[in-house]
Design a protein around this motif. Sequence first.
Motif, short mmCIF file in Angstrom:
data_model
loop_
_atom_site.label_atom_id
_atom_site.label_comp_id
_atom_site.label_asym_id
_atom_site.label_seq_id
_atom_site.Cartn_x
_atom_site.Cartn_y
_atom_site.Cartn_z
N UNK A 92 9.96 10.00 -21.44
CA UNK A 92 9.23 9.93 -20.25
C UNK A 92 8.50 9.04 -19.07
N UNK A 93 7.39 9.13 -19.80
CA UNK A 93 6.06 8.30 -19.05
C UNK A 93 6.29 6.68 -19.23
N UNK A 94 6.85 6.21 -20.56
CA UNK A 94 7.37 4.58 -21.16
C UNK A 94 8.43 4.56 -19.34
N UNK A 95 9.08 5.40 -19.90
CA UNK A 95 10.40 5.31 -18.67
C UNK A 95 9.88 5.41 -17.29
N UNK A 96 9.11 5.95 -16.76
CA UNK A 96 8.52 6.01 -16.10
C UNK A 96 7.53 4.41 -15.17
N UNK A 99 8.06 1.50 -12.31
CA UNK A 99 6.99 1.41 -11.40
C UNK A 99 6.54 -0.21 -11.85
N UNK A 100 6.81 -0.32 -13.51
CA UNK A 100 6.64 -2.10 -12.67
C UNK A 100 7.74 -2.70 -12.35
N UNK A 101 8.72 -2.88 -12.59
CA UNK A 101 9.46 -3.09 -11.99
C UNK A 101 9.72 -2.90 -10.35
N UNK A 102 9.68 -2.02 -9.50
CA UNK A 102 9.09 -1.92 -8.56
C UNK A 102 8.27 -2.65 -7.97
N UNK A 103 7.43 -2.70 -8.38
CA UNK A 103 5.37 -3.52 -7.45
C UNK A 103 6.27 -5.12 -8.24
N UNK A 104 7.41 -5.71 -9.09
CA UNK A 104 7.25 -7.58 -9.65
C UNK A 104 8.87 -7.52 -8.32
N UNK A 105 9.88 -6.58 -7.79
CA UNK A 105 10.21 -7.08 -6.98
C UNK A 105 9.52 -6.58 -5.60
N UNK A 106 8.88 -6.12 -5.28
CA UNK A 106 7.78 -5.97 -4.16
C UNK A 106 6.94 -7.43 -4.22
N UNK A 107 6.88 -7.80 -4.96
CA UNK A 107 6.66 -9.33 -5.31
C UNK A 107 4.85 -9.07 -5.68
N UNK A 108 4.53 -8.39 -5.81
CA UNK A 108 2.67 -8.62 -6.31
C UNK A 108 2.58 -8.93 -7.41
N UNK A 109 1.71 -9.68 -7.02
CA UNK A 109 1.70 -10.75 -8.40
C UNK A 109 0.72 -10.14 -9.66
N UNK A 110 1.87 -9.71 -11.42
CA UNK A 110 0.97 -9.80 -12.66
C UNK A 110 1.98 -8.70 -12.63
N UNK A 111 2.96 -8.44 -11.43
CA UNK A 111 3.53 -6.95 -12.53
C UNK A 111 5.00 -7.55 -12.46
N UNK A 112 5.45 -7.43 -13.81
CA UNK A 112 6.53 -7.31 -14.78
C UNK A 112 6.79 -6.11 -15.88
N UNK A 113 7.93 -5.84 -16.10
CA UNK A 113 8.60 -4.94 -17.12
C UNK A 113 7.95 -5.36 -18.72
N UNK A 144 -3.04 -4.77 -15.31
CA UNK A 144 -1.86 -4.35 -14.25
C UNK A 144 -2.62 -3.19 -13.68
N UNK A 145 -3.03 -1.99 -14.79
CA UNK A 145 -3.60 -1.28 -14.21
C UNK A 145 -5.25 -1.78 -13.76
N UNK A 146 -5.66 -2.22 -13.33
CA UNK A 146 -7.03 -3.59 -13.26
C UNK A 146 -6.50 -3.84 -11.55
N UNK A 203 1.31 -0.67 -0.30
CA UNK A 203 0.66 0.01 0.06
C UNK A 203 1.11 1.48 0.02
N UNK A 204 2.34 1.05 1.04
CA UNK A 204 2.91 2.47 0.78
C UNK A 204 3.64 2.70 -0.33
N UNK A 205 4.13 1.17 -1.66
CA UNK A 205 4.64 1.76 -2.34
C UNK A 205 3.74 2.21 -3.33
N UNK A 206 2.90 1.65 -3.27
CA UNK A 206 1.87 2.57 -4.21
C UNK A 206 1.44 3.47 -4.19
N UNK A 207 1.03 4.26 -3.37
CA UNK A 207 0.77 5.54 -2.50
C UNK A 207 2.02 6.30 -3.13
#
Length: 223
Positions: free
Chosen positions: A169-173, A177-191, A201-203, A86-90
């Motif tokens: 710039x937004x593509x890099x962002x 973000x995808x990499x950060x969530x993948x490393x955090x172990x959030x299901x469905x996220x990868x680059x 991922x948006x859903x 939750x903190x990461x997403x925020x």
Amino acid sequence: MERYAGPFEEPVDGARQQERHYQLLSALQSLVKELPRCAAAGQAAEAAPGPARAHRVPSIRSSFQQRLSYTTLSDLALALLDGTVFEIVQGLLEIQHLTEKSLYNQRLRLQNEHRVLRQALRQKQQEAQQACQPHNLLMLQAAQQREQEAVEHRIREEQRAMDQKIVLELDRKVADQQSTLEKAGVAGFYVTTNPQELMLQMNLLELIRKLQQRGCQAGKAAL
């Protein structure tokens, strides 16, 4: 950054942890049923990292409920147990909004510069025509037309370069973000740049955001 607090973030272990996992899973399953409404056109883009991609993602939401399987939701609930995600997403949302605001302001400044440039050119050409001898007026107007076309070409090129910069710039962002969530172990996220995976991922982010809002509202009600 303030730590997210709510009924979904209490120190638990053993049977208590299993109970909390079940509560999170049940809440996610309930939110999935609302997905077509809560993920409709602007809201999903507003909630998910990488909303710049939303305008390039096909509107094919009905199939995503099927992809949000029990296993996917269960894995997501596990990732949410300690509240860190939750903190990461925020944090990602805050960075996203700052980035978008910065890029918007850059484009706005460029538009203002172009407006000033056009005004200055128009003023200069009017003054030149007023001072021009009648027999030289047609020649002057032809030269001014070429000058105006050159300025408009420059403006189009600068706008195109700015738009490309914004997209990159937004593509890099998004990738960050995808990499950060993948490393955090959030299901469905990868680059990825796959439109359907991006929509999934948006859903998922929409589910997390809605779940966090429920937790915050429940926490306030308990005070």
